[in-house]
Design a protein around this motif. Structure first.
Motif, PDB file in Angstrom:
ATOM      1  N   PRO A 153       2.896  -2.657  -0.971  1.00  0.00           N
ATOM      2  CA  PRO A 153       3.875  -1.466  -1.484  1.00  0.00           C
ATOM      3  C   PRO A 153       4.562  -0.669  -0.090  1.00  0.00           C
ATOM      4  O   PRO A 153       3.854  -0.658   0.920  1.00  0.00           O
ATOM      5  N   PRO A 154       5.483   0.067  -0.332  1.00  0.00           N
ATOM      6  CA  PRO A 154       6.110   0.738   0.889  1.00  0.00           C
ATOM      7  C   PRO A 154       5.199   1.777   1.083  1.00  0.00           C
ATOM      8  O   PRO A 154       4.548   2.630   0.275  1.00  0.00           O
ATOM      9  N   GLU A 155       4.891   2.101   2.595  1.00  0.00           N
ATOM     10  CA  GLU A 155       4.138   2.981   3.213  1.00  0.00           C
ATOM     11  C   GLU A 155       5.235   4.091   3.448  1.00  0.00           C
ATOM     12  O   GLU A 155       6.174   4.083   3.736  1.00  0.00           O
ATOM     13  N   PRO A 156       4.468   5.369   3.253  1.00  0.00           N
ATOM     14  CA  PRO A 156       5.276   6.741   3.540  1.00  0.00           C
ATOM     15  C   PRO A 156       5.802   7.159   4.821  1.00  0.00           C
ATOM     16  O   PRO A 156       6.447   7.909   4.991  1.00  0.00           O
ATOM     17  N   TYR A 157       5.326   6.436   5.914  1.00  0.00           N
ATOM     18  CA  TYR A 157       5.476   6.956   7.183  1.00  0.00           C
ATOM     19  C   TYR A 157       6.759   6.339   7.942  1.00  0.00           C
ATOM     20  O   TYR A 157       7.649   6.864   8.411  1.00  0.00           O
ATOM     21  N   GLN A 158       6.738   4.769   7.709  1.00  0.00           N
ATOM     22  CA  GLN A 158       7.976   4.113   8.275  1.00  0.00           C
ATOM     23  C   GLN A 158       8.886   3.630   7.116  1.00  0.00           C
ATOM     24  O   GLN A 158       9.896   3.191   7.297  1.00  0.00           O
ATOM     25  N   GLY A 159       8.354   3.318   6.112  1.00  0.00           N
ATOM     26  CA  GLY A 159       8.814   2.818   4.829  1.00  0.00           C
ATOM     27  C   GLY A 159       8.956   1.208   4.755  1.00  0.00           C
ATOM     28  O   GLY A 159       9.607   0.796   3.948  1.00  0.00           O
ATOM     29  N   LYS A 160       7.985   0.851   5.610  1.00  0.00           N
ATOM     30  CA  LYS A 160       8.006  -0.643   5.494  1.00  0.00           C
ATOM     31  C   LYS A 160       7.203  -1.257   4.145  1.00  0.00           C
ATOM     32  O   LYS A 160       6.369  -0.494   3.821  1.00  0.00           O
ATOM     33  N   GLY A 161       7.434  -2.185   3.713  1.00  0.00           N
ATOM     34  CA  GLY A 161       6.745  -2.964   2.588  1.00  0.00           C
ATOM     35  C   GLY A 161       7.942  -3.491   1.577  1.00  0.00           C
ATOM     36  O   GLY A 161       9.157  -3.815   2.032  1.00  0.00           O
ATOM     37  N   ILE A 162       7.415  -3.883   0.408  1.00  0.00           N
ATOM     38  CA  ILE A 162       8.219  -4.489  -0.651  1.00  0.00           C
ATOM     39  C   ILE A 162       8.571  -3.329  -1.627  1.00  0.00           C
ATOM     40  O   ILE A 162       7.549  -2.755  -2.253  1.00  0.00           O
ATOM     41  N   ARG A 163       9.816  -2.917  -2.049  1.00  0.00           N
ATOM     42  CA  ARG A 163      10.324  -1.962  -2.742  1.00  0.00           C
ATOM     43  C   ARG A 163      11.374  -2.534  -3.746  1.00  0.00           C
ATOM     44  O   ARG A 163      11.857  -3.668  -3.757  1.00  0.00           O
ATOM     45  N   TYR A 164      11.548  -1.757  -4.916  1.00  0.00           N
ATOM     46  CA  TYR A 164      12.706  -2.096  -5.931  1.00  0.00           C
ATOM     47  C   TYR A 164      14.040  -1.928  -5.192  1.00  0.00           C
ATOM     48  O   TYR A 164      13.811  -0.964  -4.294  1.00  0.00           O
ATOM     49  N   LYS A 165      14.844  -2.222  -5.447  1.00  0.00           N
ATOM     50  CA  LYS A 165      16.296  -2.085  -5.025  1.00  0.00           C
ATOM     51  C   LYS A 165      16.529  -0.743  -4.802  1.00  0.00           C
ATOM     52  O   LYS A 165      17.029  -0.373  -3.550  1.00  0.00           O
ATOM     53  N   ASP A 166      16.696   0.082  -5.659  1.00  0.00           N
ATOM     54  CA  ASP A 166      17.038   1.280  -5.631  1.00  0.00           C
ATOM     55  C   ASP A 166      15.998   2.440  -5.637  1.00  0.00           C
ATOM     56  O   ASP A 166      16.080   3.488  -5.872  1.00  0.00           O
ATOM     57  N   GLU A 167      14.849   1.932  -5.202  1.00  0.00           N
ATOM     58  CA  GLU A 167      13.409   2.854  -5.195  1.00  0.00           C
ATOM     59  C   GLU A 167      13.836   3.805  -4.112  1.00  0.00           C
ATOM     60  O   GLU A 167      14.209   3.448  -3.096  1.00  0.00           O
ATOM     61  N   TYR A 168      13.462   5.027  -4.185  1.00  0.00           N
ATOM     62  CA  TYR A 168      13.504   5.941  -3.028  1.00  0.00           C
ATOM     63  C   TYR A 168      12.225   6.098  -2.639  1.00  0.00           C
ATOM     64  O   TYR A 168      11.211   6.407  -3.269  1.00  0.00           O
ATOM     65  N   VAL A 169      11.769   6.150  -1.454  1.00  0.00           N
ATOM     66  CA  VAL A 169      10.587   6.254  -0.504  1.00  0.00           C
ATOM     67  C   VAL A 169      10.675   7.472   0.113  1.00  0.00           C
ATOM     68  O   VAL A 169      11.246   7.486   1.207  1.00  0.00           O
ATOM     69  N   ARG A 170       9.988   8.596  -0.316  1.00  0.00           N
ATOM     70  CA  ARG A 170       9.774   9.635   0.287  1.00  0.00           C
ATOM     71  C   ARG A 170       8.965   9.645   1.611  1.00  0.00           C
ATOM     72  O   ARG A 170       7.736   9.372   1.740  1.00  0.00           O
ATOM     73  N   LYS A 171       9.695   9.814   2.802  1.00  0.00           N
ATOM     74  CA  LYS A 171       8.951   9.799   3.843  1.00  0.00           C
ATOM     75  C   LYS A 171       8.125  10.793   4.608  1.00  0.00           C
ATOM     76  O   LYS A 171       8.607  12.002   4.304  1.00  0.00           O
ATOM     77  N   LYS A 172       6.856  10.588   5.082  1.00  0.00           N
ATOM     78  CA  LYS A 172       6.128  12.001   5.508  1.00  0.00           C
ATOM     79  C   LYS A 172       6.357  11.998   6.921  1.00  0.00           C
ATOM     80  O   LYS A 172       6.566  11.093   7.729  1.00  0.00           O
ATOM     81  N   ALA A 173       6.086  13.232   7.655  1.00  0.00           N
ATOM     82  CA  ALA A 173       6.055  13.381   8.818  1.00  0.00           C
ATOM     83  C   ALA A 173       4.875  12.812   9.659  1.00  0.00           C
ATOM     84  O   ALA A 173       3.956  13.063   8.849  1.00  0.00           O
ATOM     85  N   GLY A 174       4.925  12.307  10.926  1.00  0.00           N
ATOM     86  CA  GLY A 174       3.853  11.922  11.567  1.00  0.00           C
ATOM     87  C   GLY A 174       2.919  13.108  12.211  1.00  0.00           C
ATOM     88  O   GLY A 174       3.419  14.170  11.674  1.00  0.00           O
ATOM     89  N   LYS A 175       2.057  12.755  12.768  1.00  0.00           N
ATOM     90  CA  LYS A 175       1.275  13.613  13.364  1.00  0.00           C
ATOM     91  C   LYS A 175       2.142  14.644  14.444  1.00  0.00           C
ATOM     92  O   LYS A 175       2.915  14.098  15.195  1.00  0.00           O
TER      93      LYS A 175
END
Length: 181
Positions: A153-175
């Motif tokens: 599943p898409p991870e929240p820091y860099q957005g890498k992974g498998i996602r649905y085509k129009d899925e929005y992944v909210r990215k978190k700020a790193g340290k």
């Protein structure tokens, strides 16, 4: 009663709907699907119209009335048009391929990740990173697409992974860098 359940379903040309006891069978150009009706739910077929009828003497039947109507409507849509889910792989070196009755996913693991493709589902790969899952049964298509996405599943820091085509992944700020005094 259910507002969804009361809606009449239009049966398109080339689709055959049969009721056998408590089972409904829908046959169309793409496939044949069957569904077992919930107790207290019945169908009436009149020409090119189908009506789902619920026994009003049973309490709480309204939610199943709408569910059965939606499932039968999805069966009719599935045997005529079919359903599809599109997935995207985002990451360096991520790729997918179909080998026989299995989908092979390269998603950064040290071992190959292979998933068997269920009966009635077709998978095609576009540009090594775009996966198209199609089929007549909406539940099977969605379940298989979800199982492919669950591999990475898409991870929240860099957005890498498998996602649905129009899925929005909210990215978190790193340290954040340490504050200097």
């Amino acid at each position: 009663m259910s507002r969804v359940g009361k809606a009449i379903i239009q049966i398109p040309k080339g689709v055959e709907v049969k009721k056998n006891g408590s089972e409904v069978s829908v046959k169309g150009p793409k496939s044949t699907l069957t569904l077992k009706l919930y107790p207290g739910i019945d169908i009436k077929i009149e020409g090119d119209h189908l009506e789902v009828v619920a026994d009003s003497s049973i309490s709480g039947i309204g939610k199943f009335h709408g569910l059965m109507r939606a499932l039968i409507n999805n069966m009719i849509l599935g045997v005529t048009k079919g359903f599809e889910k599109r997935l995207e792989m985002i990451g360096v070196g991520y790729r997918a391929s179909v080998q026989g009755k299995e989908i092979d996913l390269q998603v950064g693991n040290s071992h190959p990740t292979r998933l068997p493709i269920p009966e009635g589902i077709q998978v095609s790969i576009e540009a090594n990173t775009k996966i198209l899952v199609t089929g007549a049964d909406n539940q099977k298509v969605g379940l298989f697409a979800a199982s492919v996405r669950a591999i990475k599943p898409p991870e929240p820091y860099q957005g890498k992974g498998i996602r649905y085509k129009d899925e929005y992944v909210r990215k978190k700020a790193g340290k954040a860098a340490a504050k200097s005094k």
